[in-house]
Design a protein around this motif. Structure first.
Motif, PDB file in Angstrom:
ATOM      1  N   LEU A 213       6.725 -58.825 -57.202  1.00  0.00           N
ATOM      2  CA  LEU A 213       6.343 -57.655 -56.538  1.00  0.00           C
ATOM      3  C   LEU A 213       5.630 -57.836 -55.986  1.00  0.00           C
ATOM      4  O   LEU A 213       5.423 -57.286 -54.204  1.00  0.00           O
ATOM      5  CB  LEU A 213       5.097 -56.836 -57.771  1.00  0.00           C
ATOM      6  CG  LEU A 213       5.123 -55.195 -56.305  1.00  0.00           C
ATOM      7  CD1 LEU A 213       5.741 -54.480 -56.374  1.00  0.00           C
ATOM      8  CD2 LEU A 213       4.062 -54.559 -57.492  1.00  0.00           C
ATOM      9  N   PRO A 214       4.209 -58.841 -55.340  1.00  0.00           N
ATOM     10  CA  PRO A 214       3.717 -59.348 -53.875  1.00  0.00           C
ATOM     11  C   PRO A 214       4.836 -59.774 -53.162  1.00  0.00           C
ATOM     12  O   PRO A 214       4.151 -59.253 -51.466  1.00  0.00           O
ATOM     13  CB  PRO A 214       2.765 -60.454 -54.628  1.00  0.00           C
ATOM     14  CG  PRO A 214       2.668 -60.283 -56.349  1.00  0.00           C
ATOM     15  CD  PRO A 214       3.427 -59.628 -56.431  1.00  0.00           C
ATOM     16  N   CYS A 215       5.097 -60.845 -53.548  1.00  0.00           N
ATOM     17  CA  CYS A 215       6.477 -61.420 -52.757  1.00  0.00           C
ATOM     18  C   CYS A 215       7.391 -59.760 -51.694  1.00  0.00           C
ATOM     19  O   CYS A 215       7.639 -60.032 -50.934  1.00  0.00           O
ATOM     20  CB  CYS A 215       7.427 -62.163 -53.057  1.00  0.00           C
ATOM     21  SG  CYS A 215       6.161 -63.896 -53.872  1.00  0.00           S
ATOM     22  N   GLY A 216       7.565 -59.265 -53.576  1.00  0.00           N
ATOM     23  CA  GLY A 216       8.246 -58.174 -52.178  1.00  0.00           C
ATOM     24  C   GLY A 216       8.142 -57.265 -51.002  1.00  0.00           C
ATOM     25  O   GLY A 216       8.878 -56.515 -50.476  1.00  0.00           O
ATOM     26  N   VAL A 217       7.224 -57.039 -51.324  1.00  0.00           N
ATOM     27  CA  VAL A 217       6.004 -56.238 -50.729  1.00  0.00           C
ATOM     28  C   VAL A 217       5.740 -56.894 -49.316  1.00  0.00           C
ATOM     29  O   VAL A 217       6.303 -56.872 -47.854  1.00  0.00           O
ATOM     30  CB  VAL A 217       4.539 -56.057 -50.890  1.00  0.00           C
ATOM     31  CG1 VAL A 217       3.473 -55.657 -49.815  1.00  0.00           C
ATOM     32  CG2 VAL A 217       4.204 -55.036 -52.434  1.00  0.00           C
TER      33      VAL A 217
END
Length: 486
Positions: A213-217
């Motif tokens: 999730l943080p990387c995808g953001v």
């Protein structure tokens, strides 16, 4: 700021006729910043540190989860440092070529390639389950990303000696906004199933990949910025060829606009110089000052989150990822705001070299506070006084950060001619990328050894970093009091 490229940074880059820098009129007032284009560059500056800093809060836990340390806590710092270093190692191999290419085909195509690389690599990082897949993702991001140096060249393209300090007063604010948001995103969205089960509990992807999730953001933001850059950012320099022609897609077409129509001597002066012609004394001095500053700064940034995550009894603070993210976010906010408020005034008051030396000197109290914080935490736990010392350390770091704005102006001023601004920035960035590849691994390895073997009472790493500061101070002394030609 001037030198031989003196006042060459006047914003006439979209004009079809170039004027030799030595023949430009003397600028008597301060030129307004071209906010339409400069605001886009600032927004891109926000994204760059977000890409590197988003993993900082959860990198130690990620290394533990992967199991590459086999449960040995003292080795976590080594692998975290290696992970950080690999990005800069691959960047060092490619950044000069991207910057030289931006002199030939323009800045905008290289920015778009870099944003594409950021997006792909961040999605890949979030979907990685092994140490080597994480390594591959970080290497891909470093190899495809020449944006940092290209943006510095664009700032030189659209500013002149009267408004360049103002521009570099805003750059730390944008950069620190990214450094603030990166750890905030990383700390907030890592392990979302555990932290926000009511929101993300039904997503099996996030259960299997707790750091996606943080990387995808960040990967998604890179795509958004790609669209903004493509639609609204204008080319800041006059390319000598188009990108498609450079790739050979129009190999037989030769536009008359590739050559200056009437003055072959002027054409020669506006042509990118070969590599050996960049190795003049002032370029070397400015690049070494940049490298020395970066060595201390990247070493501090590598040790800082590991120090915060290390248990108190081992010499750290024992903080979790969200708490680390909050502290790093506070550092980013404090740094950006204070640089914006005071950098131009300090530069005008002290001059470039004196401001650089003053900034570098502030590293000494910053490093001395590491053992002070550790001893206080062992004696009192996480008391208010411990957090006061942490705040003082963050303030010392903010003061030191002014060295970057100064050295960027020296690098732009050191370029042998206007058409080689990108290559000059690329050369300096290549040196710094090598330093940044070595710095985190060296600092975190020294930190781990200091704790594991209690070298100099567990403080050997801080003495090593103090030696780095002495080198930076010595190199800075070789800078002229004002930038060349100013």
């Amino acid at each position: 700021m001037t030198l031989e490229i003196a006042d060459e940074e006047t914003p006439l880059l979209h004009a079809n006729d170039y004027v030799e820098p030595q023949q430009e009129p003397i600028i008597t007032g301060k030129t307004p910043l071209p906010w339409g284009q400069f605001s886009i560059i600032l927004s891109l500056q926000v994204l760059e540190p977000m890409t590197s800093q988003v993993i900082s809060p959860f990198a130690p836990q990620l290394i533990r989860d992967i199991g590459v340390t086999n449960g040995e806590e003292a080795r976590v710092g080594i692998y975290v440092g290696l992970l950080q270093s690999l990005f800069f190692a691959t960047e060092a191999l490619t950044t000069f070529h991207w910057s030289r290419l931006s002199d030939l085909v323009g800045r905008k195509p290289i920015l778009l390639i870099g944003l594409t690389g950021i997006s792909i690599s961040m999605y890949s990082f979030g979907l990685s389950k092994t140490f080597w897949s994480i390594v591959l993702s970080r290497c891909l991001c470093g190899a495809l990303n020449g944006n940092v140096v290209v943006m510095k060249s664009m700032i030189a393209d659209i500013t002149d000696s009267t408004n360049m300090p103002q521009a570099y007063g805003y750059i730390p604010f944008a950069w620190q906004a990214g450094i603030t948001l990166g750890p905030f995103v990383g700390g907030l969205f890592a392990h979302p199933i555990v932290r926000y089960p009511e929101l993300f509990g039904r997503f099996e992807l996030l259960q299997a990949y707790p750091y996606f999730l943080p990387c995808g953001v960040i990967g998604t933001l890179a795509l958004v910025w790609w669209c903004i850059t493509f639609l609204f950012l204008s080319e800041s320099t006059q390319p000598s060829t188009s990108f498609s022609r450079f790739l050979g897609l129009h190999g037989r077409e030769r536009s008359a606009s590739r050559t200056m129509p009437s003055d072959s001597g002027l054409q020669s002066k506006m042509r990118p110089l070969p590599f050996r012609d960049l190795l003049v004394t002032r370029v070397i001095i400015a690049s070494c000052a940049y490298a020395a500053t970066a060595l201390v700064e990247i070493s501090f940034r590598a040790v800082q989150p590991v120090f915060y995550a290390t248990p108190i009894e081992m010499g750290g603070l024992g903080l979790d990822a969200p708490a680390i993210g909050v502290i790093l976010a506070m550092l980013g906010i404090l740094n950006g705001v204070l640089q914006l408020l005071f950098f131009v005034r300090l530069h005008d008051w002290l001059g470039g070299r004196n401001l650089y030396l003053f900034s570098v000197f502030s590293y000494f109290p910053m490093l001395a506070l590491f053992p002070a914080i550790s001893l206080t935490a062992k004696a009192q736990g996480l008391s208010y006084f411990v957090y006061l010392l942490v705040g003082l350390q963050l303030l010392a770091f903010v003061i030191s950060y002014s060295a970057y704005g100064v050295v960027f102006m020296y690098i732009n001023a050191s370029a042998p001619n206007r058409a080689s601004v990108g290559a000059t920035n690329g050369l300096a960035q290549t040196v710094v990328s090598v330093i940044r590849a070595v710095g985190p691994a060296l600092a975190n390895s020294a930190y781990s050894l200091s704790i594991e073997r209690q070298l100099l009472g567990g403080n050997m790493v801080y003495w090593l970093m103090a030696g780095m500061v002495c080198i930076a101070f010595g190199v800075g002394s070789a800078l002229p009091r004002r930038s060349w030609g100013e």
